[in-house]
Motif scaffolding. Structure first.
Motif, PDB file in Angstrom:
ATOM      1  N   VAL A  11      40.817  25.277  37.570  1.00 12.36           N
ATOM      2  CA  VAL A  11      40.617  26.443  38.445  1.00 12.36           C
ATOM      3  C   VAL A  11      39.777  25.982  39.624  1.00 12.36           C
ATOM      4  O   VAL A  11      38.607  25.614  39.458  1.00 12.36           O
ATOM      5  CB  VAL A  11      39.909  27.604  37.713  1.00 12.36           C
ATOM      6  CG1 VAL A  11      39.848  28.838  38.612  1.00 12.36           C
ATOM      7  CG2 VAL A  11      40.608  27.934  36.393  1.00 12.36           C
ATOM      8  N   SER A  14      35.700  27.420  41.157  1.00 12.53           N
ATOM      9  CA  SER A  14      35.315  28.240  39.999  1.00 12.53           C
ATOM     10  C   SER A  14      33.848  28.095  39.622  1.00 12.53           C
ATOM     11  O   SER A  14      33.453  28.415  38.506  1.00 12.53           O
ATOM     12  CB  SER A  14      36.214  27.932  38.803  1.00 12.53           C
ATOM     13  OG  SER A  14      36.248  26.544  38.558  1.00 12.53           O
ATOM     14  N   LEU A  22      37.819  33.816  35.910  1.00 11.00           N
ATOM     15  CA  LEU A  22      39.165  33.439  35.458  1.00 11.00           C
ATOM     16  C   LEU A  22      39.096  32.232  34.520  1.00 11.00           C
ATOM     17  O   LEU A  22      39.820  32.171  33.520  1.00 11.00           O
ATOM     18  CB  LEU A  22      40.078  33.126  36.654  1.00 11.00           C
ATOM     19  CG  LEU A  22      40.440  34.315  37.549  1.00 11.00           C
ATOM     20  CD1 LEU A  22      41.453  33.892  38.615  1.00 11.00           C
ATOM     21  CD2 LEU A  22      40.995  35.484  36.728  1.00 11.00           C
ATOM     22  N   ILE A  88      45.116  26.882  38.844  1.00  6.76           N
ATOM     23  CA  ILE A  88      44.838  28.132  39.549  1.00  6.76           C
ATOM     24  C   ILE A  88      44.228  27.755  40.897  1.00  6.76           C
ATOM     25  O   ILE A  88      43.100  27.244  40.953  1.00  6.76           O
ATOM     26  CB  ILE A  88      43.825  29.034  38.779  1.00  6.76           C
ATOM     27  CG1 ILE A  88      44.169  29.150  37.288  1.00  6.76           C
ATOM     28  CG2 ILE A  88      43.704  30.401  39.449  1.00  6.76           C
ATOM     29  CD1 ILE A  88      45.186  30.163  36.911  1.00  6.76           C
ATOM     30  N   ASN A  90      42.315  28.863  43.574  1.00  8.61           N
ATOM     31  CA  ASN A  90      41.459  30.036  43.799  1.00  8.61           C
ATOM     32  C   ASN A  90      40.466  29.856  44.943  1.00  8.61           C
ATOM     33  O   ASN A  90      40.054  30.841  45.558  1.00  8.61           O
ATOM     34  CB  ASN A  90      40.690  30.334  42.494  1.00  8.61           C
ATOM     35  CG  ASN A  90      39.537  31.288  42.703  1.00  8.61           C
ATOM     36  OD1 ASN A  90      39.731  32.495  42.811  1.00  8.61           O
ATOM     37  ND2 ASN A  90      38.313  30.759  42.804  1.00  8.61           N
ATOM     38  N   VAL A 138      49.209  29.181  39.670  1.00  6.09           N
ATOM     39  CA  VAL A 138      48.881  30.559  40.061  1.00  6.09           C
ATOM     40  C   VAL A 138      48.053  30.493  41.343  1.00  6.09           C
ATOM     41  O   VAL A 138      46.957  29.911  41.349  1.00  6.09           O
ATOM     42  CB  VAL A 138      48.085  31.286  38.952  1.00  6.09           C
ATOM     43  CG1 VAL A 138      47.781  32.718  39.369  1.00  6.09           C
ATOM     44  CG2 VAL A 138      48.844  31.263  37.627  1.00  6.09           C
ATOM     45  N   ILE A 140      45.868  32.297  44.168  1.00  5.14           N
ATOM     46  CA  ILE A 140      45.121  33.539  44.371  1.00  5.14           C
ATOM     47  C   ILE A 140      45.268  33.936  45.840  1.00  5.14           C
ATOM     48  O   ILE A 140      44.677  33.314  46.736  1.00  5.14           O
ATOM     49  CB  ILE A 140      43.637  33.399  43.963  1.00  5.14           C
ATOM     50  CG1 ILE A 140      43.517  32.921  42.499  1.00  5.14           C
ATOM     51  CG2 ILE A 140      42.918  34.733  44.166  1.00  5.14           C
ATOM     52  CD1 ILE A 140      44.163  33.825  41.444  1.00  5.14           C
ATOM     53  N   ILE A 183      48.567  35.981  42.484  1.00  8.94           N
ATOM     54  CA  ILE A 183      47.859  37.243  42.214  1.00  8.94           C
ATOM     55  C   ILE A 183      47.222  37.651  43.537  1.00  8.94           C
ATOM     56  O   ILE A 183      46.580  36.816  44.200  1.00  8.94           O
ATOM     57  CB  ILE A 183      46.755  37.064  41.149  1.00  8.94           C
ATOM     58  CG1 ILE A 183      47.363  36.601  39.814  1.00  8.94           C
ATOM     59  CG2 ILE A 183      45.969  38.368  40.957  1.00  8.94           C
ATOM     60  CD1 ILE A 183      46.324  36.236  38.758  1.00  8.94           C
ATOM     61  N   ALA A 225      46.128  36.627  35.197  1.00  9.22           N
ATOM     62  CA  ALA A 225      46.001  35.155  35.201  1.00  9.22           C
ATOM     63  C   ALA A 225      46.453  34.565  33.870  1.00  9.22           C
ATOM     64  O   ALA A 225      47.151  33.534  33.850  1.00  9.22           O
ATOM     65  CB  ALA A 225      44.559  34.759  35.496  1.00  9.22           C
ATOM     66  N   SER A 229      49.802  32.216  33.253  1.00  7.26           N
ATOM     67  CA  SER A 229      49.514  30.863  32.760  1.00  7.26           C
ATOM     68  C   SER A 229      50.165  30.598  31.417  1.00  7.26           C
ATOM     69  O   SER A 229      50.075  29.486  30.892  1.00  7.26           O
ATOM     70  CB  SER A 229      47.993  30.683  32.596  1.00  7.26           C
ATOM     71  OG  SER A 229      47.337  30.858  33.832  1.00  7.26           O
TER      72      SER A 229
END
Ligand SMILES: NC(=O)c1ccc[n+]([C@@H]2O[C@H](COP(=O)([O-])OP(=O)(O)OC[C@H]3O[C@@H](n4cnc5c(N)ncnc54)[C@H](O)[C@@H]3O)[C@@H](O)[C@H]2O)c1
Length: 251
Positions: A11, A14, A22, A88, A90, A138, A140, A183, A225, A229
């Motif tokens: 991530v 993070s 997340l 992710i 992010n 994913v 963000i 997302i 999430a 995933s």
């Protein structure tokens, strides 16, 4: 179907905020999570906090705009820990200014951090995912990917680009069993949005515009999430899930 046991998830950004929540959510669903942020001490503190709660966590500091650092970091991670199953994207920032006065530096920094980063980290992560014929990405995005506000043209352009990058990842990588989705959070209370929530007038405007009648919490994004995933989304490709309390569909 939503179990992430045996999976390794990176991530980006993070060390705090949505990314950290997340990471915790994915770890609680069984994943070994890899925390990333700019500074080693921030990453170490986040990893320590997750481990203290009995969760499996590793850390790796790099700047998501720096291609060489990304490659060195993920090479080391895949050698020492495990290949990546989940990414992710992010990490993100704001640099607010009216469009007519926005500096080229603020434009580039926001595009680099919010959009080019997902290309750079995604490309490196996908290299191994393609070789293993599986992976989850994913991205963000933001409600601003479709609906801009004054003073955030750089951010809206970056997030709009991220939606199309998500679809490009889909058309090029879905045949390698990689599902790329996004997302799009609405207004979520974090350090990033603190200036908005502390401005009484702005806060009242925001609350009045959200059909759910409240700010989102980072925890509101965990379900989407984990879903994106997990095996539960194995035939879901190129979608963006809006998690915004209904703001996008209200006039
Ligand atoms: N908070 C919201 O309301 C909201 C709404 C929509 C989308 N988002 C998106 O969610 C993501 C997380 O936002 P947040 O509210 O948690 O923000 P935040 O500022 O609290 O956290 C962002 C994290 O990213 C890290 N980061 C920034 N630049 C980096 C870089 N170059 N390399 C590595 N790490 C870097 C920061 O150090 C920080 O820890 C962002 O992409 C943001 O655009 C947030």
């Amino acid at each position: 179907m939503f179990d992430l046991s045996g999976k390794t998830a990176l991530v980006t950004g993070s060390g705090r905020g949505i990314g950290l929540v997340l990471a915790r959510g994915l770890a609680k669903a069984g994943a070994r999570v890899v925390v990333n942020d700019l500074e080693n001490d921030v990453v170490d503190a986040a990893v320590e906090g997750l481990r203290r709660d009995g969760l499996r966590a590793e850390g790796i500091a790099f700047d998501v705009t720096d291609r060489e650092a990304i490659h060195a970091g993920i090479d080391r991670l895949e050698q020492d820990v495990s290949p990546l199953d989940i990414l992710i994207n992010n990490a993100g920032i704001h640099r607010r200014a009216p469009l007519a006065e926005m500096s080229a530096d603020d434009w580039r920094l926001v595009i680099d951090t919010n959009l080019t980063s997902a290309f750079l980290v995604g490309q490196r992560a996908a290299r191994t995912m393609i070789a293993r014929n599986r992976g989850k990405i994913v991205n963000i995005c933001s409600l601003n990917c479709e609906l801009p506000r004054p003073s955030i043209a750089n951010y809206s352009a970056a997030k709009g680009g991220l939606v199309l990058l998500t679809r490009s990842m889909t058309v090029e990588w879905a045949s390698h069993n990689i599902q790329a989705n996004g997302i799009a959070p609405g207004y979520i209370l974090t350090e990033m949005t603190r200036p908005l929530s502390e401005d009484r007038e702005r806060n009242a405007w925001i609350l009045g515009r959200i059909p759910a009648g409240r700010w989102g919490k980072p925890e509101d994004l965990i379900g989407a999430a984990v879903f994106l995933s997990s095996a539960a989304s194995d035939f879901i490709n190129g979608h963006v899930i809006f998690a915004d309390g209904g703001m996008r569909v209200s006039l």
